[in-house]
Scaffold this motif. Structure first.
Motif, PDB file in Angstrom:
ATOM      1  N   ASP A   1      10.777   1.719   8.519  1.00 44.16           N
ATOM      2  CA  ASP A   1       9.611   2.455   8.334  1.00 44.16           C
ATOM      3  C   ASP A   1       9.165   3.018   9.808  1.00 44.16           C
ATOM      4  N   ALA A   2       9.459   4.165  10.002  1.00 42.86           N
ATOM      5  CA  ALA A   2       9.545   5.013  11.203  1.00 42.86           C
ATOM      6  C   ALA A   2       7.967   5.221  11.615  1.00 42.86           C
ATOM      7  N   HIS A   3       6.919   4.926  10.967  1.00 39.27           N
ATOM      8  CA  HIS A   3       5.853   5.212  11.211  1.00 39.27           C
ATOM      9  C   HIS A   3       4.613   4.335  10.835  1.00 39.27           C
ATOM     10  N   VAL A   4       4.194   3.454  11.804  1.00 39.15           N
ATOM     11  CA  VAL A   4       3.747   2.274  11.328  1.00 39.15           C
ATOM     12  C   VAL A   4       2.572   2.125  12.681  1.00 39.15           C
ATOM     13  N   HIS A   5       1.199   1.920  12.361  1.00 37.16           N
ATOM     14  CA  HIS A   5       0.111   2.023  13.342  1.00 37.16           C
ATOM     15  C   HIS A   5      -0.177   0.341  13.383  1.00 37.16           C
ATOM     16  N   LEU A   6       0.083  -0.274  14.428  1.00 38.55           N
ATOM     17  CA  LEU A   6      -0.558  -1.688  14.675  1.00 38.55           C
ATOM     18  C   LEU A   6      -1.065  -2.067  16.056  1.00 38.55           C
ATOM     19  N   CYS A   7      -1.984  -2.919  15.991  1.00 42.72           N
ATOM     20  CA  CYS A   7      -2.431  -3.222  17.411  1.00 42.72           C
ATOM     21  C   CYS A   7      -3.063  -1.963  18.233  1.00 42.72           C
ATOM     22  N   GLN A   8      -3.957  -1.076  17.323  1.00 44.24           N
ATOM     23  CA  GLN A   8      -4.156   0.151  18.097  1.00 44.24           C
ATOM     24  C   GLN A   8      -5.823   0.176  17.968  1.00 44.24           C
ATOM     25  N   ASP A   9      -6.296   0.534  19.101  1.00 44.46           N
ATOM     26  CA  ASP A   9      -7.820   0.839  19.108  1.00 44.46           C
ATOM     27  C   ASP A   9      -8.073   2.011  19.165  1.00 44.46           C
ATOM     28  N   LEU A  10      -8.702   2.454  18.246  1.00 47.27           N
ATOM     29  CA  LEU A  10      -9.248   4.027  18.137  1.00 47.27           C
ATOM     30  C   LEU A  10     -10.694   4.147  17.966  1.00 47.27           C
ATOM     31  N   LYS A  11     -11.305   3.275  18.988  1.00 46.98           N
ATOM     32  CA  LYS A  11     -12.696   3.679  18.938  1.00 46.98           C
ATOM     33  C   LYS A  11     -13.164   4.657  19.733  1.00 46.98           C
ATOM     34  N   THR A  12     -13.266   5.522  19.052  1.00 54.17           N
ATOM     35  CA  THR A  12     -13.561   7.140  19.835  1.00 54.17           C
ATOM     36  C   THR A  12     -14.653   7.602  19.258  1.00 54.17           C
ATOM     37  N   GLY A  13     -15.599   6.805  18.653  1.00 57.71           N
ATOM     38  CA  GLY A  13     -17.013   7.328  17.986  1.00 57.71           C
ATOM     39  C   GLY A  13     -18.051   7.375  19.198  1.00 57.71           C
ATOM     40  N   PRO A  14     -19.035   8.125  18.880  1.00 57.70           N
ATOM     41  CA  PRO A  14     -20.111   8.161  19.664  1.00 57.70           C
ATOM     42  C   PRO A  14     -20.937   7.101  20.022  1.00 57.70           C
ATOM     43  N   HIS A  15     -20.867   6.116  19.418  1.00 56.63           N
ATOM     44  CA  HIS A  15     -21.415   4.743  19.862  1.00 56.63           C
ATOM     45  C   HIS A  15     -20.416   3.629  19.978  1.00 56.63           C
ATOM     46  N   GLY A  16     -19.215   3.828  20.291  1.00 58.60           N
ATOM     47  CA  GLY A  16     -17.926   3.186  20.686  1.00 58.60           C
ATOM     48  C   GLY A  16     -17.599   2.333  19.452  1.00 58.60           C
ATOM     49  N   LEU A  17     -17.819   2.656  18.530  1.00 60.18           N
ATOM     50  CA  LEU A  17     -17.232   2.025  16.907  1.00 60.18           C
ATOM     51  C   LEU A  17     -15.931   2.465  16.758  1.00 60.18           C
ATOM     52  N   GLY A  18     -15.904   3.497  15.707  1.00 61.08           N
ATOM     53  CA  GLY A  18     -14.699   4.077  15.476  1.00 61.08           C
ATOM     54  C   GLY A  18     -13.739   3.002  14.896  1.00 61.08           C
ATOM     55  N   GLY A  19     -12.422   3.479  14.816  1.00 61.07           N
ATOM     56  CA  GLY A  19     -11.406   2.762  14.067  1.00 61.07           C
ATOM     57  C   GLY A  19     -10.625   1.495  14.907  1.00 61.07           C
ATOM     58  N   GLU A  20     -10.380   0.388  14.528  1.00 57.62           N
ATOM     59  CA  GLU A  20      -9.548  -0.596  15.197  1.00 57.62           C
ATOM     60  C   GLU A  20      -8.533  -0.941  14.014  1.00 57.62           C
ATOM     61  N   CYS A  21      -7.336  -1.125  14.263  1.00 60.41           N
ATOM     62  CA  CYS A  21      -6.183  -1.403  13.352  1.00 60.41           C
ATOM     63  C   CYS A  21      -6.409  -2.943  12.900  1.00 60.41           C
ATOM     64  N   ALA A  22      -6.531  -2.876  11.437  1.00 57.77           N
ATOM     65  CA  ALA A  22      -6.770  -4.438  10.997  1.00 57.77           C
ATOM     66  C   ALA A  22      -5.675  -5.016  11.227  1.00 57.77           C
ATOM     67  N   ASP A  23      -4.484  -4.441  11.324  1.00 53.03           N
ATOM     68  CA  ASP A  23      -3.254  -5.325  11.177  1.00 53.03           C
ATOM     69  C   ASP A  23      -2.403  -5.551  12.704  1.00 53.03           C
ATOM     70  N   ASN A  24      -2.129  -6.753  13.346  1.00 46.04           N
ATOM     71  CA  ASN A  24      -1.470  -6.803  14.377  1.00 46.04           C
ATOM     72  C   ASN A  24       0.137  -6.994  14.085  1.00 46.04           C
ATOM     73  N   PHE A  25       0.919  -7.262  15.016  1.00 48.18           N
ATOM     74  CA  PHE A  25       2.262  -7.103  14.882  1.00 48.18           C
ATOM     75  C   PHE A  25       2.753  -8.573  13.627  1.00 48.18           C
ATOM     76  N   GLU A  26       1.850  -9.581  13.696  1.00 50.17           N
ATOM     77  CA  GLU A  26       2.087 -10.414  12.814  1.00 50.17           C
ATOM     78  C   GLU A  26       1.972 -10.246  11.461  1.00 50.17           C
ATOM     79  N   THR A  27       0.568  -9.626  10.990  1.00 50.75           N
ATOM     80  CA  THR A  27       0.441  -9.587   9.934  1.00 50.75           C
ATOM     81  C   THR A  27       1.137  -8.286   9.213  1.00 50.75           C
ATOM     82  N   GLY A  28       1.025  -7.055  10.303  1.00 53.52           N
ATOM     83  CA  GLY A  28       1.874  -5.921   9.698  1.00 53.52           C
ATOM     84  C   GLY A  28       3.243  -5.989   9.389  1.00 53.52           C
ATOM     85  N   SER A  29       4.235  -6.759  10.290  1.00 56.29           N
ATOM     86  CA  SER A  29       5.306  -7.016   9.985  1.00 56.29           C
ATOM     87  C   SER A  29       5.772  -8.105   8.887  1.00 56.29           C
ATOM     88  N   LEU A  30       4.641  -8.743   8.455  1.00 56.98           N
ATOM     89  CA  LEU A  30       4.814  -9.887   7.323  1.00 56.98           C
ATOM     90  C   LEU A  30       4.732  -8.815   6.040  1.00 56.98           C
TER      91      LEU A  30
END
Length: 533
Positions: free
Chosen positions: A63-92
């Motif tokens: 799988d050549a397109h997987v987002h793990l451990c990425q902090d995408l908090k780009t919202g105006p109030h510093g929220l926005g997205g945070e990837c739910a999977d790290n390398f452990e859970t995503g690779s499992l």
């Protein structure tokens, strides 16, 4: 006497990108040692033996397109997205779905501390090392700046020291997109270093303009995300990126192509002999715009669970045309674009409400607040909803169910799309993506079709760290019975049997698919060939 093999697979229907054959496989020291009609008692002695019972045995999924451990908090109030999977859970989750290799993204930002690509990779790598991985893994680098000194000095180091031979560039998202001249700067340096250029092709200006018009009409609920990104948005961007790449003779790969228009542009370029490749994903064959109003009503915020970019196509008629692209070679690889955000976490899908001033007017949010109650009362705004859905575990079963079992693609094409071509495109072949002596002993072994009972999927069956799946309730006609990584059984009969440190980092070489077209390379109306004189 020392044993001859560590692992033997018998009664296998072995499928590669070119052939199908009934044979047995012998593994020693994590590598494929032999493919033969049968093994004698001496060869079987001391080996772990798996009986495939006549089921398909394929190279482990890549799988050549997987987002793990990425902090995408780009919202105006510093929220926005945070990837739910790290390398452990995503690779499992990957292993449980038959995938033995994942390639994830080290992401540069426009912040000055992220100017150095080497520092970005080092920081990202520490996240992988912190938890470990069940699957083998590598990195792409996302580049959002065109600093000439960094590109000239650090890209060669990324290739030599890290084996990172691919970069991703954006034509959309305010915090990531590059202008045409910036794209040319990066592609020009990538070409010098034989780095595969991946393109997220959506016209950012068109999206921003449409989003503004929708907001003026109060059309901000999750469903309208699709209307802000009609297929022509991808159609224009793919056309433009092909022209830029042809100008400087740079091979490109379009990621997550989800529209018939985008696929047609890719096919047209391929017919011209240009080195243009395309990736597609399960959501473009199983979801439509209607799924963005699946829950209760179009204004229900729960529909945010289905938001990804590009969005699924408008109707099921598009699915059939895209399936043609799977079978005829338009699509080079089939990835998940696993980009997981939880629905029960403020840094997941709920940021689409929490970041929206109108939804939050008169609301008081504190630690321990009732997020569920808030989401039931508010429609939020699609502009602030993190774009992405989970899918690394369901990728191969969806391709099996929707394309292989229905006869839309052959078993060989299944392997080509899901393993062999990703290995070739991203410099891993024949270590990965192949079933030949000397290749890594990575396998996915399916259930024998005659003995497998189709089932309806529920999120509780999956292993990602996400509280929903877009494919809830869908019927599946097969699922990986065994996933084997370098000769070690990682997943067997519905249970994880490997450990989180079994995965290894992979240094990659250049693409083995990139090529030049002598005819088009000499066309002065299209190509600036004097750049390389």
């Amino acid at each position: 006497m020392a044993k001859m093999f560590d692992l033997i697979i018998i009664n296998a229907v072995v499928v590669t990108a070119s052939d199908i054959s009934a044979c047995c496989i012998g593994v020693k020291n994590g590598k494929i040692r032999a493919l033969v009609d049968s093994f004698d008692d001496e060869e079987l002695s001391g080996a772990e033996v798996i009986d495939a019972e006549g089921a398909y045995v394929m190279p482990g999924g890549i799988d050549a397109h997987v987002h793990l451990c990425q902090d995408l908090k780009t919202g105006p109030h510093g929220l926005g997205g945070e990837c739910a999977d790290n390398f452990e859970t995503g690779s499992l989750s990957a292993i449980a779905g038959g995938t033995t290799t994942i390639i994830t993204f080290a992401t540069q930002t426009r912040a000055e501390e992220d100017r150095s690509l080497l520092k970005v990779v080092e920081t990202y790598n520490s996240r992988a090392e912190e938890t470990g991985s069940y699957a083998d893994y590598g990195f792409h680098i996302i580049i959002v700046r065109n600093d000439q000194d960094i590109l000239e000095n650090e890209l060669p180091v990324l290739v030599k020291d890290w084996g990172i031979s691919s970069c991703k560039l954006f034509l959309t998202y305010e915090t990531q997109r590059l202008t045409d001249s910036q794209l040319l700067d990066v592609m020009f340096e990538a070409r010098k270093n034989a780095i595969t250029t991946m393109i997220h092709a959506e016209n950012g200006d068109m999206i921003e303009w449409l989003t503004g018009k929708l907001e003026e009409k109060g059309m901000v609920a999750p469903y309208y995300h699709a209307l802000s990104r009609p297929p022509i948005v991808e159609g224009e961007a793919t056309t433009r990126a092909i022209a830029l790449a042809q100008l400087i003779q740079n091979p490109i790969l379009f990621v997550h192509v989800g529209s018939v228009l985008g696929a047609a542009n890719v096919r047209r370029a391929q017919t011209m002999g240009l080195p243009v490749y395309a990736e597609t994903c399960p959501q473009y064959f199983h979801l439509t715009w209607n799924d963005l109003k699946r829950f209760h009503s179009p204004t229900c915020f729960e529909n945010s669970k289905m938001i990804c970019s590009p969005p699924p196509p408008p109707s099921t008629s598009d699915h059939e045309e895209l399936f043609v692209g799977l079978s005829n070679g338009t699509f080079t690889i089939y990835s998940s674009d696993h980009c997981p955000f939880r629905y029960d976490h403020p840094h997941g899908k709920p940021s689409g409400v929490l970041e929206h001033p109108e939804s939050m007017e008169g609301e008081t949010i504190s630690e321990g607040h009732d997020l569920k109650n808030l989401l039931e009362r508010k429609q939020g705004a699609f502009r602030f909803i993190p774009n992405g859905i989970p899918g690394v575990e369901t990728r191969l079963p969806l391709l099996y169910t929707g394309a292989l079992a229905t006869g839309r693609i052959s078993p060989q094409r299944f392997v080509e799309l899901s393993s062999t071509n990703p290995a070739k495109l991203y410099g891993l072949y024949p270590k990965k993506g192949a079933l030949m002596p000397g290749s890594d002993a990575d396998f996915v072994i399916w259930h024998p079709e005659k003995s497998f009972t189709p089932f309806h999927l529920h999120n509780s069956m999956l292993h990602h760290n996400v509280d929903y799946t877009p494919y809830e309730g869908m019927e599946f006609v097969n699922w990986p019975r065994y996933t084997i990584l370098r000769g070690k059984v990682m997943w067997a009969n519905g249970k994880v049997v490997g450990t989180v440190r079994d995965g290894q980092y992979l240094k990659r070489g250049p693409s083995q698919l990139s090529h030049k077209s002598p005819r088009t390379d000499k066309d002065p109306y299209r190509v600036a060939n004097w750049l390389y004189e």
